[in-house]
Design a protein around this motif. Sequence first.
Motif, short mmCIF file in Angstrom:
data_model
loop_
_atom_site.label_atom_id
_atom_site.label_comp_id
_atom_site.label_asym_id
_atom_site.label_seq_id
_atom_site.Cartn_x
_atom_site.Cartn_y
_atom_site.Cartn_z
N ASP A 132 0.86 -1.19 0.00
CA ASP A 132 0.00 0.00 0.00
C ASP A 132 0.89 1.24 0.00
O ASP A 132 1.51 1.58 1.01
N LYS A 133 0.99 1.92 -1.14
CA LYS A 133 1.89 3.08 -1.28
C LYS A 133 1.44 4.24 -0.40
O LYS A 133 2.25 5.00 0.11
N GLU A 134 0.13 4.40 -0.20
CA GLU A 134 -0.38 5.50 0.62
C GLU A 134 0.07 5.32 2.07
O GLU A 134 0.47 6.29 2.73
N THR A 135 0.03 4.11 2.57
CA THR A 135 0.50 3.84 3.93
C THR A 135 1.97 4.18 4.06
O THR A 135 2.42 4.73 5.07
N CYS A 136 2.73 3.87 3.03
CA CYS A 136 4.17 4.18 3.04
C CYS A 136 4.39 5.68 3.16
O CYS A 136 5.20 6.12 3.99
N MET A 137 3.69 6.47 2.37
CA MET A 137 3.91 7.92 2.38
C MET A 137 3.47 8.56 3.69
O MET A 137 4.06 9.54 4.15
N LYS A 138 2.43 8.02 4.33
CA LYS A 138 2.02 8.52 5.65
C LYS A 138 3.11 8.25 6.68
O LYS A 138 3.40 9.09 7.53
N LEU A 139 3.73 7.09 6.58
CA LEU A 139 4.81 6.75 7.50
C LEU A 139 6.02 7.64 7.25
O LEU A 139 6.67 8.11 8.19
N VAL A 140 6.31 7.91 5.99
CA VAL A 140 7.42 8.80 5.64
C VAL A 140 7.21 10.18 6.24
O VAL A 140 8.12 10.79 6.81
#
Length: 248
Positions: A132-140
């Motif tokens: 899930d790319k969106e989850t990745c960017m939130k974590l970033v």
Amino acid sequence: MEDSKPIAINIEHYTGDKPIEVVYREGRASSVLDTKAPESISVCGVLSTPLDWLEKRVDTIDQKKANILVEREKMTITLTVNESDHYTKNTITGTAQLSEIFKKFGINNPNVGWTPAKLGQFLRLNRSAFEDKETCMKLVSALKNFTAKAKAQIEKQHDPSGSRADVYRQEVESNLPKSFTVKIPIFAGPVKTTFDVEFDHYLTDGEVFLQLVSPGAQELMDEWRDNSIDKVLNSIRELAPDIAILEA
């Protein structure tokens, strides 16, 4: 000593002005080439390399003079043939290698510590590890803002004896997810595995560092390691039953 034979020398256009020196050397070519001692061979490859070697050459060795050393923690299998002969002893080592991406994450490696900003940048560049790319960017985003938020909380403390470690711990627990999920190969090869990664933290010179910990990945590694090593050893026992197998 053999009788010397006359030597005829023809010199054209000699006027006799200067003397001519002729050197005649006798020698005998050696009929025997220099003998060199055999060289031992050391080969390293993938985990099945000792088995692959034996499949081609088991009939050329004395199994009673060979052994296999198994080091599970190091994930290695080492075959030694001609074990008591310094000149002809050969070692063939097979080892399982962690994938490059797993090593770059530094998961379960106590020597790898990330500053939150650096970890955020790394995850952004490796977002393909997330399903899930969106989850990745939130974590970033959370990682990039982590240090600023923690320092703001430290400055707001009214109690001068307040612990920075406590503030950082609260920030880790409140602003970062308990864990995140990645899908990457654990060992070298194309097979990807899905597992959760947790955060741990420590302080050095007032700066927080994050460590990535995954009990699930460790369980998968241990299971895969033991199953893969046992599979190779069982095949070797069938192929060469007289080779001693030693567990370190």
